[in-house]
Design a protein around this motif. Structure first.
Motif, PDB file in Angstrom:
ATOM      1  N   ALA A 143      32.624   9.202  21.118  1.00  0.00           N
ATOM      2  CA  ALA A 143      32.353   7.860  21.639  1.00  0.00           C
ATOM      3  C   ALA A 143      31.470   7.950  22.870  1.00  0.00           C
ATOM      4  CB  ALA A 143      33.665   7.177  22.003  1.00  0.00           C
ATOM      5  N   ASP A 144      30.799   6.853  23.154  1.00  0.00           N
ATOM      6  CA  ASP A 144      30.036   6.724  24.392  1.00  0.00           C
ATOM      7  C   ASP A 144      30.907   6.022  25.418  1.00  0.00           C
ATOM      8  OD1 ASP A 144      27.635   7.847  23.350  1.00  0.00           O
ATOM      9  OD2 ASP A 144      27.197   5.937  22.366  1.00  0.00           O
ATOM     10  N   THR A 145      30.684   6.346  26.689  1.00  0.00           N
ATOM     11  CA  THR A 145      31.482   5.729  27.747  1.00  0.00           C
ATOM     12  C   THR A 145      30.578   5.170  28.844  1.00  0.00           C
ATOM     13  OG1 THR A 145      31.702   7.778  29.008  1.00  0.00           O
ATOM     14  CG2 THR A 145      33.445   7.304  27.407  1.00  0.00           C
ATOM     15  N   ILE A 146      31.135   4.224  29.574  1.00  0.00           N
ATOM     16  CA  ILE A 146      30.550   3.753  30.825  1.00  0.00           C
ATOM     17  C   ILE A 146      31.623   3.990  31.876  1.00  0.00           C
ATOM     18  CG2 ILE A 146      29.789   1.740  32.166  1.00  0.00           C
ATOM     19  CD1 ILE A 146      28.751   0.530  29.548  1.00  0.00           C
ATOM     20  N   GLU A 147      31.238   4.631  32.961  1.00  0.00           N
ATOM     21  CA  GLU A 147      32.176   4.906  34.057  1.00  0.00           C
ATOM     22  C   GLU A 147      31.995   3.876  35.156  1.00  0.00           C
ATOM     23  OE1 GLU A 147      31.092   8.909  35.040  1.00  0.00           O
ATOM     24  OE2 GLU A 147      31.656   9.636  33.058  1.00  0.00           O
ATOM     25  N   THR A 148      33.110   3.314  35.608  1.00  0.00           N
ATOM     26  CA  THR A 148      33.032   2.302  36.668  1.00  0.00           C
ATOM     27  C   THR A 148      32.852   2.934  38.039  1.00  0.00           C
ATOM     28  OG1 THR A 148      35.417   2.235  37.089  1.00  0.00           O
ATOM     29  CG2 THR A 148      34.540   0.734  35.383  1.00  0.00           C
ATOM     30  N   GLY A 149      33.174   4.213  38.149  1.00  0.00           N
ATOM     31  CA  GLY A 149      33.082   4.869  39.456  1.00  0.00           C
ATOM     32  C   GLY A 149      34.228   4.478  40.377  1.00  0.00           C
ATOM     33  N   GLY A 150      35.352   4.108  39.796  1.00  0.00           N
ATOM     34  CA  GLY A 150      36.509   3.719  40.595  1.00  0.00           C
ATOM     35  C   GLY A 150      36.667   2.214  40.641  1.00  0.00           C
ATOM     36  N   ALA A 185      35.730  -0.058  42.820  1.00  0.00           N
ATOM     37  CA  ALA A 185      34.655  -0.905  43.344  1.00  0.00           C
ATOM     38  C   ALA A 185      33.608  -1.095  42.248  1.00  0.00           C
ATOM     39  CB  ALA A 185      34.036  -0.274  44.578  1.00  0.00           C
ATOM     40  N   VAL A 186      33.887  -2.009  41.328  1.00  0.00           N
ATOM     41  CA  VAL A 186      33.002  -2.231  40.184  1.00  0.00           C
ATOM     42  C   VAL A 186      31.817  -3.070  40.662  1.00  0.00           C
ATOM     43  CG1 VAL A 186      32.848  -3.081  37.824  1.00  0.00           C
ATOM     44  CG2 VAL A 186      35.012  -2.200  38.677  1.00  0.00           C
ATOM     45  N   ASN A 187      30.638  -2.445  40.722  1.00  0.00           N
ATOM     46  CA  ASN A 187      29.473  -3.157  41.268  1.00  0.00           C
ATOM     47  C   ASN A 187      28.690  -3.895  40.180  1.00  0.00           C
ATOM     48  OD1 ASN A 187      27.565  -1.346  40.067  1.00  0.00           O
ATOM     49  ND2 ASN A 187      27.927   0.112  41.721  1.00  0.00           N
ATOM     50  N   ARG A 188      27.689  -4.659  40.613  1.00  0.00           N
ATOM     51  CA  ARG A 188      26.885  -5.479  39.699  1.00  0.00           C
ATOM     52  C   ARG A 188      26.159  -4.647  38.658  1.00  0.00           C
ATOM     53  NH1 ARG A 188      25.118  -9.966  43.853  1.00  0.00           N
ATOM     54  NH2 ARG A 188      24.145  -8.233  44.929  1.00  0.00           N
ATOM     55  N   ALA A 189      25.675  -3.478  39.053  1.00  0.00           N
ATOM     56  CA  ALA A 189      24.938  -2.635  38.102  1.00  0.00           C
ATOM     57  C   ALA A 189      25.854  -2.193  36.960  1.00  0.00           C
ATOM     58  CB  ALA A 189      24.356  -1.419  38.823  1.00  0.00           C
ATOM     59  N   VAL A 190      27.086  -1.836  37.283  1.00  0.00           N
ATOM     60  CA  VAL A 190      28.045  -1.424  36.247  1.00  0.00           C
ATOM     61  C   VAL A 190      28.382  -2.615  35.351  1.00  0.00           C
ATOM     62  CG1 VAL A 190      30.412  -0.619  35.855  1.00  0.00           C
ATOM     63  CG2 VAL A 190      28.996   0.496  37.582  1.00  0.00           C
ATOM     64  N   ILE A 191      28.610  -3.784  35.944  1.00  0.00           N
ATOM     65  CA  ILE A 191      28.898  -4.983  35.155  1.00  0.00           C
ATOM     66  C   ILE A 191      27.721  -5.291  34.226  1.00  0.00           C
ATOM     67  CG2 ILE A 191      29.239  -7.503  35.273  1.00  0.00           C
ATOM     68  CD1 ILE A 191      31.794  -5.908  35.868  1.00  0.00           C
ATOM     69  N   SER A 192      26.502  -5.120  34.704  1.00  0.00           N
ATOM     70  CA  SER A 192      25.316  -5.353  33.863  1.00  0.00           C
ATOM     71  C   SER A 192      25.292  -4.414  32.664  1.00  0.00           C
ATOM     72  CB  SER A 192      24.033  -5.182  34.672  1.00  0.00           C
ATOM     73  OG  SER A 192      23.924  -6.201  35.621  1.00  0.00           O
ATOM     74  N   LYS A 193      25.623  -3.138  32.890  1.00  0.00           N
ATOM     75  CA  LYS A 193      25.679  -2.166  31.788  1.00  0.00           C
ATOM     76  C   LYS A 193      26.752  -2.557  30.781  1.00  0.00           C
ATOM     77  CE  LYS A 193      24.650   2.002  34.383  1.00  0.00           C
ATOM     78  NZ  LYS A 193      25.242   3.258  34.811  1.00  0.00           N
ATOM     79  N   ILE A 194      27.899  -2.976  31.301  1.00  0.00           N
ATOM     80  CA  ILE A 194      29.005  -3.361  30.416  1.00  0.00           C
ATOM     81  C   ILE A 194      28.626  -4.594  29.610  1.00  0.00           C
ATOM     82  CG2 ILE A 194      31.412  -4.145  30.337  1.00  0.00           C
ATOM     83  CD1 ILE A 194      31.870  -2.379  32.883  1.00  0.00           C
ATOM     84  N   ARG A 195      27.973  -5.572  30.242  1.00  0.00           N
ATOM     85  CA  ARG A 195      27.517  -6.779  29.526  1.00  0.00           C
ATOM     86  C   ARG A 195      26.568  -6.412  28.383  1.00  0.00           C
ATOM     87  NH1 ARG A 195      26.832  -9.875  34.548  1.00  0.00           N
ATOM     88  NH2 ARG A 195      28.680 -11.176  34.616  1.00  0.00           N
ATOM     89  N   LEU A 196      25.605  -5.538  28.674  1.00  0.00           N
ATOM     90  CA  LEU A 196      24.648  -5.114  27.653  1.00  0.00           C
ATOM     91  C   LEU A 196      25.371  -4.403  26.504  1.00  0.00           C
ATOM     92  CD1 LEU A 196      21.730  -4.896  26.686  1.00  0.00           C
ATOM     93  CD2 LEU A 196      21.554  -2.764  27.997  1.00  0.00           C
ATOM     94  N   ALA A 197      26.293  -3.523  26.851  1.00  0.00           N
ATOM     95  CA  ALA A 197      27.069  -2.810  25.828  1.00  0.00           C
ATOM     96  C   ALA A 197      27.877  -3.806  24.993  1.00  0.00           C
ATOM     97  CB  ALA A 197      27.989  -1.785  26.474  1.00  0.00           C
TER      98      ALA A 197
END
Length: 182
Positions: free
Chosen positions: A23-30, A32-44
Motif C-alpha cells: 500500500a501507499d501511505t501519507i504520513e502526517t508527521g505527528g 500537527a497536521v498542516n495544510r500541505a498534508v491535508i492537501s495531499k490527503i484531499r488529492l488522494a
C-alpha cells in the motif's frame, strides 16, 4: 495492492504497514497536521480514496478527527490498543502484520451527520454507559466492531457515523457476553 492510500502518523508506521500489506501511505508527521498534508490527503481521497489508520491513543484520535473534518468520506481502520502496544509504547508501528491486516479488513466509511440505528437506550441496556464495567465493555465492543475504543458519547457518534446496524450491534454484544473479544 490496496487501492486506497493509508494515512499514518509517521515513518515507522509506514514501515509497519509495508510489512503487512502492499500500500501507499501519507504520513502526517505527528499531531500537527498542516495544510500541505491535508492537501495531499484531499488529492488522494479524490483519486484513490483514503483509509485513516492512526495510533489507538489520544493523539491518534485527534489526528483522525482533524482529517475526517477536513476531508469528508474517509474510511477508518482501527487497531485495538492491545495489538498496538509493546513495552508500554502504543502505536501502529508496534502492531504485528496480522493485526494491521485485520484492521484493514474491517474498514468503515464515515457518514458524518447520519442518524444512528442504535439508540441511547440500547447502549445503556447493553451496559456500555452508566455501568461499573462500561469502559471495559466499550473497549471490547469497539474491538469486535472494528471502530476502536471510545467513551460513551463518542460511541454513540461512531455507531451513527459508521452506520452500525442493529444486527451488527446485537452480534457484537453476543460475542461480548460470551466472553470473546473478536
Amino acid at each position: 495492492m490496496i487501492k486506497e492510500v493509508i494515512v499514518v502518523e509517521g515513518r515507522d508506521d509506514t514501515v509497519a504497514i509495508k510489512r503487512a500489506v502492499e500500500a501507499d501511505t501519507i504520513e502526517t508527521g505527528g499531531s500537527a497536521v498542516n495544510r500541505a498534508v491535508i492537501s495531499k490527503i484531499r488529492l488522494a481521497q479524490e483519486r484513490r480514496g483514503v483509509i485513516i489508520l492512526t495510533d489507538p491513543d489520544h493523539a491518534g484520535e485527534r489526528i483522525r478527527k482533524i482529517i475526517d473534518a477536513k476531508v469528508p468520506g474517509c474510511k477508518h481502520a482501527f487497531i485495538p490498543e492491545a495489538d498496538a502496544t509493546r513495552k508500554g509504547d502504543i502505536g501502529v508501528e508496534n502492531a504485528r502484520p496480522e493485526a494491521i491486516q485485520a484492521a484493514l479488513s474491517r474498514v468503515h466509511t464515515s457518514f458524518e451527520g447520519a442518524p444512528s440505528m442504535i439508540s441511547l437506550e440500547d447502549v445503556m441496556d447493553a451496559g456500555l454507559m452508566v455501568h461499573p464495567q462500561a469502559a471495559a465493555r466499550r473497549m471490547v465492543l469497539g474491538n469486535i466492531l472494528g471502530i476502536g475504543y471510545c467513551n460513551g458519547k463518542q460511541l454513540m457518534k461512531r455507531l451513527a457515523m459508521f452506520q452500525i446496524t442493529p444486527e451488527e450491534f446485537a452480534a457484537a454484544l453476543a460475542v461480548l457476553e460470551a466472553g470473546g473479544d473478536e
